[in-house]
Design an enzyme around this catalytic site. Structure first.
Site, PDB file in Angstrom:
ATOM      1  N   GLY A  85       0.830  -1.210   0.000  1.00  0.00           N
ATOM      2  CA  GLY A  85       0.000   0.000   0.000  1.00  0.00           C
ATOM      3  C   GLY A  85       0.853   1.243   0.000  1.00  0.00           C
TER       4      GLY A  85
ATOM      5  N   THR B 208       5.335   1.722   5.946  1.00  0.00           N
ATOM      6  CA  THR B 208       3.950   1.340   6.197  1.00  0.00           C
ATOM      7  C   THR B 208       3.300   2.366   7.113  1.00  0.00           C
ATOM      8  OG1 THR B 208       2.434  -0.212   7.223  1.00  0.00           O
ATOM      9  CG2 THR B 208       4.662  -0.249   8.076  1.00  0.00           C
TER      10      THR B 208
ATOM     11  N   ASP C 269       0.918   1.631   8.799  1.00  0.00           N
ATOM     12  CA  ASP C 269       0.437   0.834   9.944  1.00  0.00           C
ATOM     13  C   ASP C 269       1.417   0.821  11.117  1.00  0.00           C
ATOM     14  OD1 ASP C 269      -1.795   0.240   8.478  1.00  0.00           O
ATOM     15  OD2 ASP C 269      -1.087  -1.723   7.828  1.00  0.00           O
TER      16      ASP C 269
ATOM     17  N   MET D 108      -7.540   3.063   9.306  1.00  0.00           N
ATOM     18  CA  MET D 108      -6.837   1.871   8.824  1.00  0.00           C
ATOM     19  C   MET D 108      -5.987   1.216   9.918  1.00  0.00           C
ATOM     20  SD  MET D 108      -5.580   2.763   4.932  1.00  0.00           S
ATOM     21  CE  MET D 108      -6.720   2.575   3.541  1.00  0.00           C
ATOM     22  N   GLY D 109      -5.563   0.002   9.662  1.00  0.00           N
ATOM     23  CA  GLY D 109      -4.750  -0.758  10.610  1.00  0.00           C
ATOM     24  C   GLY D 109      -5.378  -2.117  10.808  1.00  0.00           C
ATOM     25  N   ARG D 110      -4.921  -3.078  10.008  1.00  0.00           N
ATOM     26  CA  ARG D 110      -5.591  -4.375   9.987  1.00  0.00           C
ATOM     27  C   ARG D 110      -5.386  -5.131  11.304  1.00  0.00           C
ATOM     28  NH1 ARG D 110      -3.695  -5.643   5.165  1.00  0.00           N
ATOM     29  NH2 ARG D 110      -5.474  -5.400   3.780  1.00  0.00           N
TER      30      ARG D 110
ATOM     31  N   LEU E 138      -7.687   8.398   1.956  1.00  0.00           N
ATOM     32  CA  LEU E 138      -7.239   9.761   2.231  1.00  0.00           C
ATOM     33  C   LEU E 138      -6.114   9.778   3.259  1.00  0.00           C
ATOM     34  CD1 LEU E 138     -10.739  11.509   2.432  1.00  0.00           C
ATOM     35  CD2 LEU E 138      -9.451  10.859   0.408  1.00  0.00           C
ATOM     36  N   GLN E 139      -6.188   8.886   4.256  1.00  0.00           N
ATOM     37  CA  GLN E 139      -5.206   8.896   5.342  1.00  0.00           C
ATOM     38  C   GLN E 139      -3.818   8.441   4.886  1.00  0.00           C
ATOM     39  OE1 GLN E 139      -6.561   5.763   8.311  1.00  0.00           O
ATOM     40  NE2 GLN E 139      -7.857   5.294   6.572  1.00  0.00           N
TER      41      GLN E 139
END
Lengths: 410, 410
Positions: A16, A140, A142, A186-188, A295-296
């Protein structure tokens, strides 16, 4: 004395995109173009897929000023992929391409899946005795890579999230009738980004509750919390990670899973709307679900200058470390205390340490109740969001890098 | 010679907030505080609801520096409402409050519904012979007010949308596998905001299709367009207004309507996800729906400096015009050609002209195919998004105005 290795370099981007992945690209490309040991610098179109398909760009043919604009250009300028190397023949093919272009340096920019690719390429080249140096560049939003204090891309996403939460707080507290607002972040698997919403609390504009994947999600608790706060304050703002899971490990957003990405990860989404709806049913309040979505991770206009500079440094350090004779490593950040001020240091960890692992938010950085973060968490994130970037504007709009992307020839 | 009127003033904010409505608030409040004719300046808590409930703040007791921060504080700082005056006794109650505080000036900041409120207050006070001057200050990101060249709030939302579309374009063109992305933009009846997405085309980063409420929406055409573009370019980016309607006038998003606001307007949403899903079913492509939601109206960090200054000017002009002896007017913008450069002029139109009317995008500013805008449209919007704002930051995050909001006493 170091073993001097003369040859060409490939740089690729994977996974990503982020607001600052191209700052790392510029760090690698600029440093490699300037290095006497490196004869040619190639960019892989869509990461390892471009290598497999012999689809490389000649970065030496780009205009220097346009390359520099990569510092403020979001997303992966060379194209990205989600491609997992599974078979020996793929590595054989990569070796063929390396031979064809006399590639002696391979730099790969991505998250933990990309470090897996990097590691496999390195192991294979070592095994067959092809002299080549492979260095991973972390990336990342994340912030879940192991071995590094933090990840390039995270600081900018955190700054975007904290700024946006501050602004949405103002907006959703405006009506006399009150509202419940749920913002999906986000953040799986890790709650770093969702936790960053708490930075807005510094100016009194933070969420009432923060739900992170590290803590099992209980719908009854959520509804009870939201109802209590709405009754007390006539308003409630909730930040929730796309990756929150029930106690049995299933995603709360699982009803929305319609497809999986190339690595077999579930594609999540639609959670904010569902939780907002449930909160509305329970309380009768006006509700709104907001998904920060792409967007983030692409909001270069709000990128943290600290993050941009560190992303550049990560790319530059990768090239320097390879030229110094190292391989099989990922560039990592350390956190230095420079007379009480934050400073980012560089170290290198074996790819095998970084690949396929995920770093969660430590339990002690999550408040006892499980729906907020501690001061330690805020102190950890705050230095990473500092500094406003100086981007090029034309007509009041961002002017991003425009590369020629000329196909490489031997 | 003008008829000098000495007394207190009330200022109120109404309708959906914008990034710059507080710049107008500052224009009104600062100018009124400085005017010798105005004895007290009161802020209505939640617009006309605050007047009806005798819930006023004494703006004279605020710190001057904090008031100034309103220039870069998003949302409606005094609180907003969606309240339609329907009964005579409400106007009688407003008159009571006006008498109580000796209110001789009433400034109301909002869209076409708010101008209706303004108009009713003015008519009533005239009718009963209560001397009072009522001036409306325009505000709406939708840009659909009649009588003015453009509306404060629109330029900033347009700048946010064009910037965000540019960034999302970069993000969603990143993978080798391609994607279809549908972005949903506010604008219940007018396509001004959705059309503003076309500004991103100036740097080659605009949407492939723009669907505005002015043109009837045909699902078959939409799917055919998206499929053709996806086959040609392996990618497709669509901007769609929340307010697109079928030929029979029903909203395409109607399945998502669950409630209505205080004015009987449908609450729309969820359209992007639905259209993206349909496009995915048709093409097999990876799809994503993104709703810009509240972000487009509260993103003060991207507010256009031109818009901020004009919003302030609108507020300031309202007070000056009232002091000059006028009532029953709305401040309007004109577009002046200052040696080939854009300049904003001020005029005043009767509230009755502006109330309850909506200005659509002219058909000749929409391309023949109906899915893009013309150069005239772009030339109209472009001057309004110019200029980066200088906001106060603390800890890398926005520092908004923090008002004391002390309850007014007679």
């Amino acid at each position: 004395m170091k073993n001097k290795l003369i040859g060409a370099a490939i740089f690729g981007q994977s996974g990503g995109p982020t607001s600052v992945i191209n700052a790392s690209a510029y760090g690698v490309i600029r440093t490699a173009l300037d290095a006497p040991e490196i004869t040619h610098v190639y960019g892989a179109a869509h990461g390892i897929v471009g290598v497999l398909n012999d689809n490389l760009y000649d970065m030496g043919k780009e205009d220097a000023d346009e390359l520099k604009l990569l510092m403020n250009t979001p997303s992966s300028e060379l194209g990205s992929c989600r491609y997992k190397i599974k078979e020996e023949h793929e590595l054989k093919r990569i070796h063929e391409i390396f031979e064809k272009y006399n590639i002696r340096y391979f730099f790969y920019n991505g998250g933990n899946d990309s470090m897996d690719t990097c590691s496999k390429v390195n192991d294979y080249m070592q095994r067959i005795g092809y002299e080549c140096r492979v260095i991973g560049v972390p990336k990342t939003i994340d912030n879940d890579l192991v071995g590094t204090d933090h990840c390039p891309g995270f600081g900018s996403a955190a700054k975007y999230i904290a700024t946006t939460i501050s602004e949405v707080y103002k907006d959703c507290h405006v009506y006399d009738t009150g509202a419940i607002t749920v913002i999906e972040i986000m953040g799986r698997h890790a709650g770093w980004l969702t936790g960053a919403s708490a930075l807005a609390s510094i100016h009194g504009l933070g969420p009432d509750y923060i739900y992170m994947p590290e803590i099992p999600f209980e719908m009854d608790d959520f509804l009870r919390n939201v109802q209590r706060t709405f009754e007390e304050k006539n308003n409630c703002l909730v930040a929730v990670s796309e990756g929150v899971r029930h106690r049995d490990g299933t995603f709360v957003a699982k009803a929305q899973i319609s497809e999986t990405d190339g690595f077999g990860h579930a594609q999540l989404g639609g959670l904010a709307a569902r939780l907002a709806h449930a909160a509305g049913q329970k309380t009768g309040a006006k509700v709104r679900g907001i998904e920060l979505s792409l967007l983030q991770r692409c909001a270069a206009h709000l990128a943290s200058q600290t993050d941009i500079e560190e992303a550049f440094l990560a790319g530059k350090s990768a090239v320097e470390h390879a030229i110094d004779g190292h391989t099989g490593k990922m560039v990592c950040f350390t956190r230095e205390n420079d007379h009480g001020k934050y400073r980012c240091g560089i170290t290198y960890e074996p790819l095998s340490v970084c690949a396929n692992m995920e770093k969660n938010v430590p339990r002690e950085w999550i408040s006892t109740c499980g729906t907020n973060v501690t001061q330690e968490f805020i102190d950890y994130v705050l230095p990473l969001i500092q500094g406003e970037n100086e981007r090029l504007l034309q007509n009041g709009l961002p002017r991003f890098a425009q590369l020629k992307k000329i196909k490489a020839e031997v």
